[in-house]
Scaffold this motif. Structure first.
Motif, mmCIF file in Angstrom:
data_model
loop_
_atom_site.group_PDB
_atom_site.id
_atom_site.type_symbol
_atom_site.label_atom_id
_atom_site.label_comp_id
_atom_site.label_asym_id
_atom_site.label_seq_id
_atom_site.Cartn_x
_atom_site.Cartn_y
_atom_site.Cartn_z
ATOM 1 N N HIS A 177 0.821 -1.220 0.000
ATOM 2 C CA HIS A 177 0.000 0.000 0.000
ATOM 3 C C HIS A 177 0.858 1.275 0.000
ATOM 4 O O HIS A 177 0.536 2.256 -0.686
ATOM 5 N N HIS A 230 1.188 4.306 -2.877
ATOM 6 C CA HIS A 230 0.998 5.749 -2.692
ATOM 7 C C HIS A 230 2.010 6.522 -3.549
ATOM 8 O O HIS A 230 1.688 7.575 -4.099
ATOM 9 N N SER A 272 1.496 10.200 5.022
ATOM 10 C CA SER A 272 0.101 9.765 5.171
ATOM 11 C C SER A 272 -0.268 9.659 6.634
ATOM 12 O O SER A 272 0.485 10.076 7.516
ATOM 13 N N GLY A 273 -1.439 9.076 6.879
ATOM 14 C CA GLY A 273 -1.893 8.940 8.258
ATOM 15 C C GLY A 273 -1.152 7.835 8.983
ATOM 16 O O GLY A 273 -1.015 7.857 10.201
ATOM 17 N N GLY A 274 -0.668 6.856 8.231
ATOM 18 C CA GLY A 274 0.019 5.723 8.859
ATOM 19 C C GLY A 274 1.516 5.740 8.657
ATOM 20 O O GLY A 274 2.241 5.020 9.365
ATOM 21 N N GLY A 296 0.393 12.572 9.310
ATOM 22 C CA GLY A 296 -1.073 12.638 9.250
ATOM 23 C C GLY A 296 -1.685 12.317 10.610
ATOM 24 O O GLY A 296 -2.683 12.918 11.028
ATOM 25 N N ASP A 318 -4.141 14.476 12.941
ATOM 26 C CA ASP A 318 -5.378 13.941 13.506
ATOM 27 C C ASP A 318 -5.429 14.128 15.022
ATOM 28 O O ASP A 318 -6.468 14.447 15.592
ATOM 29 N N GLY A 370 -6.489 16.506 9.215
ATOM 30 C CA GLY A 370 -5.709 17.231 8.207
ATOM 31 C C GLY A 370 -6.459 18.336 7.474
ATOM 32 O O GLY A 370 -6.054 19.502 7.524
ATOM 33 N N GLU A 422 -5.837 22.366 8.050
ATOM 34 C CA GLU A 422 -5.378 23.176 6.908
ATOM 35 C C GLU A 422 -6.279 24.405 6.741
ATOM 36 O O GLU A 422 -5.800 25.525 6.560
ATOM 37 N N GLY A 442 -2.164 10.929 2.024
ATOM 38 C CA GLY A 442 -3.224 11.909 2.237
ATOM 39 C C GLY A 442 -2.743 13.318 2.557
ATOM 40 O O GLY A 442 -3.385 14.295 2.164
ATOM 41 N N ASN A 490 -2.548 18.630 1.009
ATOM 42 C CA ASN A 490 -2.446 19.941 1.667
ATOM 43 C C ASN A 490 -1.811 20.974 0.727
ATOM 44 O O ASN A 490 -0.655 20.844 0.340
ATOM 45 N N ASP A 500 -6.319 7.281 0.254
ATOM 46 C CA ASP A 500 -6.365 5.853 -0.079
ATOM 47 C C ASP A 500 -7.333 5.586 -1.233
ATOM 48 O O ASP A 500 -8.466 6.084 -1.232
HETATM 49 O O1 KG4 Z 1 -3.046 8.240 2.753
HETATM 50 P P1 KG4 Z 1 -4.220 8.275 3.647
HETATM 51 O O2 KG4 Z 1 -5.589 8.315 3.013
HETATM 52 O O3 KG4 Z 1 -4.251 7.059 4.615
HETATM 53 C C1 KG4 Z 1 -3.135 6.369 5.076
HETATM 54 O O4 KG4 Z 1 -2.586 5.521 4.329
HETATM 55 O O5 KG4 Z 1 -2.749 6.676 6.237
HETATM 56 O O6 KG4 Z 1 -4.016 9.532 4.598
HETATM 57 C C2 KG4 Z 1 -4.933 9.916 5.573
HETATM 58 C C3 KG4 Z 1 -4.286 11.024 6.381
HETATM 59 C C4 KG4 Z 1 -5.065 11.458 7.609
HETATM 60 O O7 KG4 Z 1 -4.189 11.475 8.711
HETATM 61 C C5 KG4 Z 1 -5.528 12.861 7.251
HETATM 62 O O8 KG4 Z 1 -5.674 13.716 8.376
HETATM 63 C C6 KG4 Z 1 -4.426 13.330 6.338
HETATM 64 O O9 KG4 Z 1 -4.091 12.202 5.570
HETATM 65 N N1 KG4 Z 1 -4.868 14.418 5.441
HETATM 66 C C7 KG4 Z 1 -4.345 15.662 5.452
HETATM 67 C C8 KG4 Z 1 -5.072 16.414 4.498
HETATM 68 N N2 KG4 Z 1 -6.004 15.594 3.921
HETATM 69 C C9 KG4 Z 1 -5.861 14.372 4.522
HETATM 70 N N3 KG4 Z 1 -3.354 16.187 6.179
HETATM 71 C C10 KG4 Z 1 -3.061 17.491 5.978
HETATM 72 N N4 KG4 Z 1 -3.716 18.277 5.103
HETATM 73 C C11 KG4 Z 1 -4.722 17.796 4.345
HETATM 74 N N5 KG4 Z 1 -5.377 18.579 3.484
#
Ligand code: KG4
Ligand code: ZN
Length: 338
Positions: free
Chosen positions: A111, A115, A137-139, A164, A168, A181, A185, A269, A273, A299
């Protein structure tokens, strides 16, 4: 080659059909944000139950949008990690069942690697390797030297929270819903980033590693000192975002300079931003910054199908029914697997 992609690593149930790793015929994503919002983060048990409910409807929608039947699909690609174990099982077992029932090959992809591949999907010109990959990303938060597609060297990663995740958690401290996120922002646009002085962490002797947990704690202590008016919240959001982004920009550009690359691929994710994109543009004109296009930064399964195509071509075969879901996958072990 028509590839069906399946994604269920965390809180998005997604299926997509991609032709030859590039042309997206459908890209269906069912987000579970409504389900997890009030908890301030993903609740694994709830995520799994929702994946079970949605995987077949999402699959059917992806095939309908692509105007294809399962019989016409040549390969099934599935994200088999990293992610939440229960959530991974649902996507992986769906892929295995479809492969068995329809006599199709299937392949597991990483995964996180997908990305980074997402940014390549919108490129019309070939990208010169080696290049640098930044997964935000978030993870995950990592810097990777991409020698060629499928050949990676991990050069930096987070010692604690992913960026991320820090967004959160700060959002949660400010009483804002998950995911933090996009809201941070937006709030940061109204705030004064210089009212509070926050800093992201540095790791001794590891200049390309990240640490966001100290930053998160500093934000928590500051919040406790404040009455937390809406202006306070906006200023905290702006100052937190500035500290996190300055650190990311500085380390990413330092790594690009150190490894003498010309292009930087972004994935995950947080790359949605716009302030972050702007900061990179302002910081340097020496590199070509390659961002995922709309719909491919969060994702999704199009990136899984796209990368699956290349993994399959490279390896010349799919995976066996013994392929396991992996909650963690080291970068060095990705698609180089025999
Ligand atoms: O890539 P993703 O969909 O999931 C993972 O693989 O983790 O990323 C999700 C993460 C979340 O923590 C979310 O808060 C963050 O991406 N995120 C952002 C924005 N849009 C999503 N962080 C900062 N600015 C944004 N606009
Ligand atoms: Zn992701």
């Amino acid at each position: 080659m028509l590839v069906l992609g399946i994604e269920s690593t965390c809180d998005e149930t997604a299926c997509a059909v991609v032709c030859d790793g590039q042309t997206i015929l459908s890209n269906v994503v069912s987000s579970q944000i409504d389900l997890h919002s009030e908890y301030g983060g993903v609740v694994p048990e709830l995520a799994c139950r929702r994946h079970i409910d949605l995987i077949i409807p999402v699959l059917n929608q992806a095939l309908t949008d692509a105007k294809l039947t399962l019989q016409e699909i040549d390969l099934i690609a599935v994200a088999h990690g990293p992610g939440l174990i229960g959530a991974l099982f649902i996507g992986l077992n769906t892929a295995k069942a479809l492969a068995l029932a329809h006599q199709k090959p299937f392949i597991g992809v990483n995964h996180v690697e997908a990305h980074l591949y997402a940014a390549l999907m919108s490129q019309t010109e070939p990208v010169q390797f080696p290049c640098l990959g930044a997964v935000l990303s978030g993870g995950h938060t990592a810097l990777v030297l991409i020698k060629e597609l499928g050949v990676y060297e991990l050069i930096g990663q987070t010692a604690d929270d992913a960026v991320g995740e820090a967004y959160d958690k700060v959002a949660r401290m400010l009483g804002l819903p998950y995911p933090g996120g996009p809201i941070i922002e937006k709030m940061a646009l109204q705030g004064d980033p210089n009212r509070f002085s926050f800093k992201a962490g540095q790791i001794k002797c590891k200049p390309f590693d990240f640490s966001f947990s100290g930053l998160k704690t500093a934000v928590l202590y500051k919040i406790k000192e404040l009455l937390l008016t809406s202006q306070d919240k906006q200023d905290v959001a702006a100052a937190f975002q500035q500290a996190a982004q300055e650190d990311i920009v500085k380390k990413t550009l330092a790594a690009a300079n150190h490894f003498q690359v010309k292009s930087i691929l972004f994935g995950g994710g947080v790359t949605n931003n716009q302030a972050l994109r702007q900061k990179f543009r302002e910081a340097s004109t020496d590199y070509s910054f390659i961002w995922p296009s709309h719909g491919l930064s969060l994702d999704n399964a199009a990136m899984i199908a796209g990368l699956g195509y290349h993994c399959f071509l490279k390896r010349g075969k799919g995976d066996g029914m013994d392929l396991e879901p992996l909650t963690r996958i080291p970068f060095a072990l990705t698609s180089q697997n025999p």
